[in-house]
Design a protein around this motif. Structure first.
Motif, short mmCIF file in Angstrom:
data_model
loop_
_atom_site.label_atom_id
_atom_site.label_comp_id
_atom_site.label_asym_id
_atom_site.label_seq_id
_atom_site.Cartn_x
_atom_site.Cartn_y
_atom_site.Cartn_z
N ARG A 104 -18.82 -69.45 -26.58
CA ARG A 104 -17.71 -70.01 -25.81
C ARG A 104 -18.07 -70.38 -24.38
NH1 ARG A 104 -12.30 -66.48 -27.49
NH2 ARG A 104 -12.30 -67.06 -29.69
N ARG A 105 -19.29 -70.01 -23.94
CA ARG A 105 -19.63 -70.24 -22.53
C ARG A 105 -21.04 -70.80 -22.39
NH1 ARG A 105 -18.20 -64.98 -22.15
NH2 ARG A 105 -20.19 -64.39 -21.21
N VAL A 106 -21.19 -71.71 -21.41
CA VAL A 106 -22.48 -72.26 -21.02
C VAL A 106 -22.83 -71.70 -19.65
CG1 VAL A 106 -23.73 -74.34 -20.33
CG2 VAL A 106 -22.26 -74.38 -22.33
N ARG A 107 -24.09 -71.30 -19.47
CA ARG A 107 -24.52 -70.75 -18.19
C ARG A 107 -25.48 -71.71 -17.48
NH1 ARG A 107 -26.81 -64.70 -16.95
NH2 ARG A 107 -24.60 -64.27 -17.31
N PHE A 108 -25.21 -71.94 -16.18
CA PHE A 108 -26.12 -72.63 -15.27
C PHE A 108 -26.66 -71.56 -14.32
CE2 PHE A 108 -23.85 -76.11 -16.97
CZ PHE A 108 -24.53 -77.29 -16.68
N GLU A 109 -27.96 -71.37 -14.33
CA GLU A 109 -28.57 -70.24 -13.60
C GLU A 109 -29.64 -70.76 -12.64
OE1 GLU A 109 -29.52 -66.67 -16.04
OE2 GLU A 109 -31.58 -67.18 -15.45
N VAL A 110 -29.44 -70.52 -11.35
CA VAL A 110 -30.42 -70.90 -10.33
C VAL A 110 -31.28 -69.68 -10.02
CG1 VAL A 110 -30.79 -71.79 -8.00
CG2 VAL A 110 -28.86 -72.63 -9.37
N ASP A 111 -32.59 -69.79 -10.26
CA ASP A 111 -33.52 -68.67 -10.06
C ASP A 111 -34.39 -68.91 -8.84
OD1 ASP A 111 -32.54 -67.56 -12.38
OD2 ASP A 111 -34.14 -68.36 -13.65
N PHE A 112 -34.43 -67.92 -7.95
CA PHE A 112 -35.27 -67.99 -6.75
C PHE A 112 -36.46 -67.06 -6.91
CE2 PHE A 112 -30.97 -68.96 -5.31
CZ PHE A 112 -31.16 -70.09 -4.53
N SER A 113 -37.66 -67.59 -6.73
CA SER A 113 -38.86 -66.76 -6.75
C SER A 113 -39.05 -66.11 -5.38
CB SER A 113 -40.09 -67.62 -7.07
OG SER A 113 -40.36 -68.50 -5.99
N GLY A 114 -40.02 -65.20 -5.28
CA GLY A 114 -40.30 -64.58 -4.00
C GLY A 114 -40.70 -65.59 -2.95
N GLU A 115 -41.44 -66.60 -3.38
CA GLU A 115 -41.86 -67.66 -2.44
C GLU A 115 -40.65 -68.40 -1.89
OE1 GLU A 115 -44.39 -71.87 -2.48
OE2 GLU A 115 -44.48 -70.51 -4.21
N ALA A 116 -39.68 -68.69 -2.75
CA ALA A 116 -38.47 -69.39 -2.30
C ALA A 116 -37.69 -68.53 -1.31
CB ALA A 116 -37.59 -69.73 -3.50
N ILE A 117 -37.58 -67.24 -1.61
CA ILE A 117 -36.84 -66.33 -0.73
C ILE A 117 -37.50 -66.27 0.64
CG2 ILE A 117 -36.16 -63.92 -0.39
CD1 ILE A 117 -35.94 -63.73 -3.47
N SER A 118 -38.82 -66.20 0.66
CA SER A 118 -39.54 -66.16 1.94
C SER A 118 -39.27 -67.41 2.76
CB SER A 118 -41.05 -66.02 1.69
OG SER A 118 -41.35 -64.76 1.13
N GLY A 119 -39.27 -68.57 2.10
CA GLY A 119 -39.06 -69.82 2.81
C GLY A 119 -37.64 -70.01 3.31
N ILE A 120 -36.67 -69.62 2.49
CA ILE A 120 -35.26 -69.83 2.85
C ILE A 120 -34.77 -68.78 3.84
CG2 ILE A 120 -32.89 -69.86 1.93
CD1 ILE A 120 -34.16 -70.89 -0.72
N CYS A 121 -35.22 -67.54 3.66
CA CYS A 121 -34.69 -66.42 4.44
C CYS A 121 -35.65 -65.91 5.51
CB CYS A 121 -34.34 -65.26 3.50
SG CYS A 121 -33.22 -65.70 2.16
N ALA A 122 -36.73 -66.64 5.76
CA ALA A 122 -37.72 -66.22 6.76
C ALA A 122 -38.25 -64.83 6.45
CB ALA A 122 -37.12 -66.26 8.16
N GLY A 123 -38.61 -64.62 5.20
CA GLY A 123 -39.17 -63.33 4.79
C GLY A 123 -38.34 -62.67 3.71
N ARG A 124 -38.97 -61.74 3.00
CA ARG A 124 -38.31 -61.05 1.90
C ARG A 124 -37.88 -59.63 2.23
NH1 ARG A 124 -42.62 -62.10 -2.84
NH2 ARG A 124 -44.01 -62.53 -1.11
N THR A 125 -38.32 -59.11 3.37
CA THR A 125 -38.11 -57.70 3.66
C THR A 125 -37.08 -57.48 4.77
OG1 THR A 125 -39.92 -57.65 5.27
CG2 THR A 125 -40.47 -57.16 2.97
#
Length: 243
Positions: A104-125
């Motif tokens: 009954r449901r379709v899922r759209f899922e956006v996955d962020f890798s560690g590299e993406a997190i570092s670039g978007i958030c200026a670091g992962r920690t």
């Protein structure tokens, strides 16, 4: 709150296990966000069929596409079915997965890798939970931006009254614009197979795509180096693809 509770329980279990083995425990405030996914689920009468119908349009949105299968649970009938799972690279480190989650449901899922997190958030920690929550807010906002342009392209329709070219007209226009048989064959082959041109890492193809954009045959989507047909040539490309 839930993140704090989870952290407290997990750290407590680890501390107890280490102390039971006479291992010296020294706690340092440090948290790391290694990966994250943000998803939306939509109701559908036939989720498996909907994903099937989206497979080819999704091909147009990325230069990297992977098709796998997902098991779909039917809770009411206690059976399982197979749904295509279409995975496309929105960037080199952000992926979109589309598949039927249930019958009954379709899922759209956006996955962020560690590299993406570092670039978007200026670091992962971060030294505290609040810092990690701030990063998740940034990633959710980015996921919304990605979904907005993807859904806009999937829902895109040529405006009424647009003068549409035939497939033959498209081929002729490309040939006249490029004036090169090899380049023309390369472009038509890509449009026939994928419905778009993805010049990533190919300077020759990028120059060709820009030339066709200037001629009004192609347009870019999503702010990326992906070229799809303009309104006048959209139906012609669909005919080439057999859709």
């Amino acid at each position: 709150m839930y993140l704090d509770e989870f952290e407290s329980v997990a750290v407590g279990i680890l501390r107890d296990q280490m102390q039971a083995r006479d291992v010296l425990v020294r706690e340092t405030p440090y948290r790391s966000l290694q990966a994250m996914e943000v998803y939306w689920e939509f109701s559908a009468n036939d989720p498996i069929g909907l994903v099937q119908s989206l497979t080819q349009p999704l091909h147009r949105l990325s230069s990297h596409v992977r098709i796998t299968e997902e098991t779909v649970a039917n809770v009411e009938e206690e059976t399982t079915n197979q749904s295509k799972c279409v995975t496309i690279n929105l960037t080199t480190s952000i992926r979109l997965r589309v598949y039927a989650k249930t019958t009954r449901r379709v899922r759209f899922e956006v996955d962020f890798s560690g590299e993406a997190i570092s670039g978007i958030c200026a670091g992962r920690t971060s030294r505290d939970t609040e810092g990690i929550l701030l990063k998740t807010d940034q990633l959710i906002a980015r996921a919304v931006d990605e979904m907005n342009w993807v859904l806009a392209e999937l829902r895109y329709q040529v405006p009424p009254g647009t003068r549409e070219e035939s497939a033959v007209g498209l081929i002729s226009k490309v040939a006249r614009t490029l004036n090169n048989a090899a380049k023309t064959e390369m472009v038509i082959s890509s449009l026939h197979t994928f419905g778009r041109i993805a010049p990533e890492g190919n300077e020759l193809l990028l120059a060709v795509a820009r030339q066709l954009k200037q001629a009004g045959i192609l347009r870019t989507i999503g702010g990326r180096s992906l070229y799809v047909p303009t309104d006048a040539y959209d139906s012609a490309v669909r005919r080439l693809m057999g859709t």
